[in-house]
Design an enzyme around this catalytic site. Structure first.
Site, short mmCIF file in Angstrom:
data_model
loop_
_atom_site.label_atom_id
_atom_site.label_comp_id
_atom_site.label_asym_id
_atom_site.label_seq_id
_atom_site.Cartn_x
_atom_site.Cartn_y
_atom_site.Cartn_z
N GLY A 7 0.83 -1.21 0.00
CA GLY A 7 0.00 0.00 0.00
C GLY A 7 0.86 1.25 0.00
O GLY A 7 0.52 2.25 0.62
N SER A 9 1.50 3.28 -2.44
CA SER A 9 1.25 4.20 -3.55
C SER A 9 0.65 5.54 -3.15
O SER A 9 0.73 6.50 -3.89
CB SER A 9 0.34 3.53 -4.59
OG SER A 9 -0.92 3.26 -4.01
N ARG A 10 0.02 5.56 -1.98
CA ARG A 10 -0.68 6.80 -1.57
C ARG A 10 -0.60 6.93 -0.05
O ARG A 10 -0.23 5.98 0.64
CB ARG A 10 -2.17 6.73 -1.93
CG ARG A 10 -2.49 6.62 -3.36
CD ARG A 10 -3.99 6.67 -3.61
NE ARG A 10 -4.60 5.37 -3.54
CZ ARG A 10 -5.55 5.01 -2.67
NH1 ARG A 10 -6.01 5.86 -1.78
NH2 ARG A 10 -6.07 3.80 -2.71
N ASP A 55 -2.25 -7.20 -5.16
CA ASP A 55 -3.42 -7.11 -4.28
C ASP A 55 -3.15 -8.11 -3.17
O ASP A 55 -3.11 -9.33 -3.41
CB ASP A 55 -4.68 -7.48 -5.08
CG ASP A 55 -5.93 -7.41 -4.22
OD1 ASP A 55 -5.83 -7.57 -2.98
OD2 ASP A 55 -7.02 -7.20 -4.78
N ASN A 82 1.41 -2.11 5.43
CA ASN A 82 0.63 -0.88 5.56
C ASN A 82 -0.70 -0.94 4.79
O ASN A 82 -1.65 -0.25 5.14
CB ASN A 82 1.49 0.29 5.04
CG ASN A 82 0.68 1.53 4.77
OD1 ASN A 82 0.29 2.25 5.69
ND2 ASN A 82 0.36 1.78 3.50
N SER A 136 -3.92 0.34 13.96
CA SER A 136 -4.74 1.55 14.11
C SER A 136 -5.16 1.65 15.57
O SER A 136 -5.18 0.64 16.29
CB SER A 136 -6.01 1.40 13.26
OG SER A 136 -6.93 2.42 13.58
N TYR A 149 -13.73 -3.29 10.38
CA TYR A 149 -12.41 -2.63 10.34
C TYR A 149 -11.72 -2.80 11.70
O TYR A 149 -10.55 -3.18 11.78
CB TYR A 149 -12.60 -1.14 10.02
CG TYR A 149 -11.31 -0.35 9.92
CD1 TYR A 149 -10.54 -0.38 8.76
CD2 TYR A 149 -10.86 0.43 10.98
CE1 TYR A 149 -9.35 0.34 8.67
CE2 TYR A 149 -9.68 1.16 10.90
CZ TYR A 149 -8.92 1.11 9.73
OH TYR A 149 -7.75 1.84 9.65
N LYS A 153 -8.15 -4.74 12.61
CA LYS A 153 -6.99 -4.08 13.22
C LYS A 153 -6.61 -4.75 14.55
O LYS A 153 -5.44 -4.85 14.89
CB LYS A 153 -7.26 -2.58 13.41
CG LYS A 153 -7.38 -1.84 12.07
CD LYS A 153 -6.09 -1.94 11.26
CE LYS A 153 -6.13 -1.21 9.95
NZ LYS A 153 -4.86 -1.28 9.22
N ILE A 182 -5.36 10.25 10.81
CA ILE A 182 -4.34 10.78 9.91
C ILE A 182 -5.03 11.28 8.63
O ILE A 182 -5.93 10.61 8.10
CB ILE A 182 -3.31 9.66 9.54
CG1 ILE A 182 -2.81 8.90 10.79
CG2 ILE A 182 -2.15 10.26 8.74
CD1 ILE A 182 -1.98 9.68 11.78
N1 LIG Z 1 -5.74 7.45 7.69
C1 LIG Z 1 -5.94 7.13 8.94
O1 LIG Z 1 -6.49 7.90 9.73
C2 LIG Z 1 -5.48 5.81 9.48
C3 LIG Z 1 -5.56 5.60 10.87
C4 LIG Z 1 -5.14 4.40 11.39
C5 LIG Z 1 -4.65 3.42 10.56
N2 LIG Z 1 -4.59 3.62 9.21
C6 LIG Z 1 -4.08 2.53 8.39
O2 LIG Z 1 -2.95 2.96 7.67
C7 LIG Z 1 -2.86 2.25 6.45
C8 LIG Z 1 -2.76 3.24 5.29
O3 LIG Z 1 -3.93 4.05 5.30
P1 LIG Z 1 -4.09 5.39 4.47
O4 LIG Z 1 -4.90 6.29 5.29
O5 LIG Z 1 -2.78 5.83 3.95
O6 LIG Z 1 -5.03 4.84 3.30
P2 LIG Z 1 -5.12 5.26 1.75
O7 LIG Z 1 -4.69 6.65 1.55
O8 LIG Z 1 -6.49 4.84 1.35
O9 LIG Z 1 -4.03 4.27 1.06
C9 LIG Z 1 -4.19 2.88 1.14
C10 LIG Z 1 -3.08 2.21 0.37
O10 LIG Z 1 -3.31 0.78 0.42
C11 LIG Z 1 -3.39 0.28 -0.93
N3 LIG Z 1 -4.32 -0.85 -0.95
C12 LIG Z 1 -5.63 -0.86 -0.72
N4 LIG Z 1 -6.12 -2.10 -0.87
C13 LIG Z 1 -5.08 -2.90 -1.21
C14 LIG Z 1 -4.94 -4.27 -1.51
N5 LIG Z 1 -6.00 -5.09 -1.53
N6 LIG Z 1 -3.72 -4.76 -1.82
C15 LIG Z 1 -2.65 -3.92 -1.84
N7 LIG Z 1 -2.70 -2.61 -1.58
C16 LIG Z 1 -3.91 -2.10 -1.26
C17 LIG Z 1 -3.87 1.48 -1.75
O11 LIG Z 1 -3.55 1.37 -3.13
P3 LIG Z 1 -4.57 0.72 -4.21
O12 LIG Z 1 -5.93 1.23 -3.86
O13 LIG Z 1 -4.07 1.12 -5.55
O14 LIG Z 1 -4.43 -0.76 -4.02
C18 LIG Z 1 -3.05 2.58 -1.10
O15 LIG Z 1 -1.71 2.54 -1.56
C19 LIG Z 1 -4.10 1.36 6.38
O16 LIG Z 1 -3.78 0.07 6.82
C20 LIG Z 1 -5.06 2.02 7.35
O17 LIG Z 1 -5.99 1.12 7.88
C21 LIG Z 1 -5.00 4.79 8.65
#
Ligand SMILES: NC(=O)c1ccc[n+]([C@@H]2O[C@H](COP(=O)([O-])OP(=O)(O)OC[C@H]3O[C@@H](n4cnc5c(N)ncnc54)[C@H](OP(=O)(O)O)[C@@H]3O)[C@@H](O)[C@H]2O)c1
Length: 245
Positions: A7, A9-10, A55, A82, A136, A149, A153, A182
């Site tokens: 993950g 990429s973003r 994936d 991630n 998380s 979700y 986690k 975040i």
């Molecule tokens: N943002 C928050 O507040 C927050 C808080 C706590 C924990 N987190 C955790 O932090 C991590 C990153 O979150 P984020 O906020 O950066 O999310 P995001 O901006 O939505 O990015 C998610 C990343 O995961 C990839 N992804 C999604 N499904 C996938 C799959 N089946 N296989 C491989 N890659 C996959 C996406 O790329 P593609 O869609 O191209 O596959 C993207 O690169 C996650 O595990 C999330 O649960 C986030």
């Protein structure tokens, strides 16, 4: 030193990739599809970044990722788990369907477990390598409108303990980072709601986190600053974890 960031990429993953490149890691970035961000990082850090579509919920993709890393480097020093998704739609736990549950847990929980299992042979080739699991605050906070979700986690917290126990004899340490709220694509739809809660005192540090806040914790682990720690949790959450009265 070689890292795989799922993950990457973003959002948080992309920041982690950037921080690792800055400390001279070569990074294999995975996601389902390449992003503009990955392409511009490739231009900035020539040849140090490899994009492999994967994936994590698909067994064939996980095998292809292993094959690429094995063929290109023959080992990895760091795996950052991630990749993750939010529910397609927030629904009450009394309404979610088995399909909603499977969609999310196949990626966040089963995907994380089996990608780790698949890559273990490459991690145990060193005297010291590291796994970082991005879980998380939802690992211990109940949100009844996205229960699947939270379950995924909480499961990642157990994955941390299991692999920490199993892989210590091979010199692999496992650290869990629990981000709070975040600012990324994942939280964009609920940003206003969270900003209001934060302004009302939800967290001691009165701001949303930035992807870099999490990425800096990961790079500190990647630099070897936590090598006597395993099964350890780092709360990167502006103090959300502190019980207050
Ligand atoms: N943002 C928050 O507040 C927050 C808080 C706590 C924990 N987190 C955790 O932090 C991590 C990153 O979150 P984020 O906020 O950066 O999310 P995001 O901006 O939505 O990015 C998610 C990343 O995961 C990839 N992804 C999604 N499904 C996938 C799959 N089946 N296989 C491989 N890659 C996959 C996406 O790329 P593609 O869609 O191209 O596959 C993207 O690169 C996650 O595990 C999330 O649960 C986030």
């Amino acid at each position: 030193m070689v890292a795989i960031v799922t993950g990457g990429s973003r959002g948080i993953g992309k920041s982690i990739v950037e921080e690792l490149l800055k400390i001279n890691y070569e990074v294999i970035v995975t996601a389902r599809k390449e992003s503009k961000e990955t392409i511009s990082l490739q231009k900035l850090f020539n040849n140090k970044i490899h994009f492999v579509p994967c994936d994590i919920s698909k067994e064939d993709d996980r095998k292809k990722l292993f094959e690429y890393a094995d063929k290109t480097f023959g080992k990895i020093d760091l795996l950052v788990n991630n990749a993750g998704v939010a529910p397609r739609e927030r629904k009450d736990i009394l309404e979610i369907t088995p399909d909603d549950f499977d969609y999310l847990t196949d990626i966040n929980l089963k995907g994380t477990f089996f990608v780790t299992q698949e890559l273990t042979p490459l991690l145990i080739k060193n005297n010291q390598s590291r796994i970082v699991n991005i879980s998380s605050m939802s690992a211990y906070t109940a949100s009844v409108n996205r229960g699947e979700y939270c379950i995924s986690k909480a499961g990642i917290s157990m994955i941390t303990k299991l692999f920490a126990s199993r892989l210590a004899e091979y010199g692999v340490s496992v650290i869990e980072i629990r981000p709070g709220i975040i600012e990324t694509d994942m939280t964009s739809k609920v940003k206003d709601k969270y900003e209001k809660l934060i302004s009302e005192g939800l967290t001691p540090v009165a701001r949303m986190g930035k992807p870099e806040d999490v990425a800096k914790c990961v790079s500190s682990v990647a630099l070897g600053n936590f090598d006597f720690c395993t099964g350890t949790v780092i709360d990167c959450d502006g103090g959300f974890n502190v019980r207050r009265l």
